[in-house]
Design an enzyme around this catalytic site. Structure first.
Site, PDB file in Angstrom:
ATOM      1  N   THR A 117       0.818  -1.211   0.000  1.00 33.11           N
ATOM      2  CA  THR A 117       0.000   0.000   0.000  1.00 33.11           C
ATOM      3  C   THR A 117       0.851   1.261   0.000  1.00 33.11           C
ATOM      4  O   THR A 117       1.973   1.274   0.523  1.00 33.11           O
ATOM      5  CB  THR A 117      -0.897   0.025   1.253  1.00 33.11           C
ATOM      6  OG1 THR A 117      -1.529   1.303   1.369  1.00 33.11           O
ATOM      7  CG2 THR A 117      -0.105  -0.227   2.521  1.00 33.11           C
ATOM      8  N   TYR A 141      -1.900   0.479  10.091  1.00 35.18           N
ATOM      9  CA  TYR A 141      -2.099  -0.244   8.835  1.00 35.18           C
ATOM     10  C   TYR A 141      -0.852  -0.156   7.962  1.00 35.18           C
ATOM     11  O   TYR A 141      -0.318  -1.178   7.500  1.00 35.18           O
ATOM     12  CB  TYR A 141      -3.304   0.318   8.084  1.00 35.18           C
ATOM     13  CG  TYR A 141      -3.403  -0.184   6.664  1.00 35.18           C
ATOM     14  CD1 TYR A 141      -3.532  -1.547   6.387  1.00 35.18           C
ATOM     15  CD2 TYR A 141      -3.365   0.701   5.590  1.00 35.18           C
ATOM     16  CE1 TYR A 141      -3.613  -2.011   5.084  1.00 35.18           C
ATOM     17  CE2 TYR A 141      -3.455   0.247   4.283  1.00 35.18           C
ATOM     18  CZ  TYR A 141      -3.575  -1.101   4.034  1.00 35.18           C
ATOM     19  OH  TYR A 141      -3.647  -1.555   2.739  1.00 35.18           O
TER      20      TYR A 141
END
Length: 344
Positions: A117, A141
């Site tokens: 990501t 995250y």
């Protein structure tokens, strides 16, 4: 026939990749606990219900199938949720990647494609972001994904493993034929949340932060269509099959859109002027992140087909309308331009 394991292949992005793998003639096995994915989204191959935390089951699957490559999607992916539940994210994202790598080591699987990501970059100082920018994630995250990247890189340095790590920017859209799209309750991604408001699933949508240092005060993101992202995975697989060296690659278009711009396009394409509520920033949200995609095009020969915000919004909306029964049951003639008309 070469056999590919796809973890999280019943999920949004994974299911699109599985469909493309199946269409390309690969023998696919999907390993998914279906906590967020759907059995009906697996259009090719064999679906095995399982969790990466269940290492005994995972080893049995590896021993039975003799995979040549692993494509690893299975993960938790909400930034706000990761701030509230960080330990869950390190367990599901980082620890389970370690479990998967141990299986690869024991079973001599030497190719992996990893779903990472842009959150690993954090609050960047310059845009577009290149792969050489220092990684400084600002939420659990992003940190859980970066730690997974490190695990893969360190293991590769000590073994014959070769990898392609794909750092996604903001993924949206749906398969234009109407077979696949995002299936989730209480969507948090901007385009999905705006469509929820347009379809009256919620009374209004929220803008989290209007005081960012951007032209209109709202956050700017690079949105990539899920079909183009899926194609990048097949390009990465072919690259590894041709003995390509390990790579880290951005997946985006290099074009940023603000929250207000996206909402405006959803309103225009849906024909619904839904209410918008402005509220405070969420923890862990950077002001602006857009991709430099030069490297993925050069290394993999990746050529996106859906590089257009209206196409992304249109396919997303058409998918959701189909699910609601507001659009004809067949989307075999994809409508990628113009306003969608609701059925009565």
């Amino acid at each position: 026939m070469k056999k590919v394991l796809v973890t999280g292949g019943a999920g949004y992005i994974g299911s699109h990749v599985v469909r493309q793998l199946g269409s390309a003639g690969y023998d696919v096995v999907v390993y998914d606990n279906c906590s967020t994915g759907s059995r009906t989204s697996v259009l090719h191959g064999e679906l095995i219900i399982g969790d990466l935390a269940d290492t005994e089951h995972l080893y049995q699957v590896f021993a039975k199938h003799q995979f040549t490559t692993v494509v690893h999607f299975a993960a938790s992916l909400s930034v706000p949720e990761s701030v509230v539940r960080p330990l869950d994210y390190y367990a599901n994202n980082t620890r389970n990647t370690l479990n998967l790598l141990r299986c690869c080591s024991v079973m001599n699987v030497n190719q992996i494609i990893f779903s990472s990501t842009a959150a690993v970059y954090g609050e960047v100082k310059e845009n577009p972001v290149t792969e050489s920018v220092p990684t400084q994630p600002i939420n659990p995250y992003g940190r859980s994904k970066l730690m997974s990247e490190w695990l893969i890189q360190d293991y590769a340095a000590a073994s014959s493993l070769r990898y392609v790590i794909l750092r996604y920017f903001n993924v949206a859209g749906a398969e234009p034929g109407g077979r696949l799209g995002q299936i989730s309750a209480n969507a948090t991604h901007l385009i999905a949340a705006a469509i929820d408001a347009a379809l009256k699933r919620k009374s209004a949508m929220q803008i989290f932060g209007t005081d960012f240092p951007t032209p209109d005060g709202t956050g700017i993101r690079d949105y990539i269509h899920v079909e183009d992202l899926a194609t990048a995975h097949l390009d990465a697989l072919r690259y590894l099959e041709e003995n390509g060296e390990s790579q880290i690659l951005n997946c985006g278009y290099g074009q940023g859109y603000s929250v207000r711009q996206v909402i405006s396009r959803v309103k225009a394409i849906s024909g619904v002027d839904f209410p918008v509520i402005e509220t405070n920033r969420r923890p862990g949200d950077p002001a602006c992140v857009t991709a430099c995609a030069d490297k993925i095009s050069k290394v993999l020969g990746w050529q996106p087909k859906y590089n257009d915000l209206d196409k992304i919004v249109h396919t997303s909306l058409a998918w959701e309308m189909y699910r609601e029964g507001l659009l004809q049951s067949s989307l075999n003639k994809p409508m990628l331009h113009g306003k969608i008309t609701f059925t009565t």
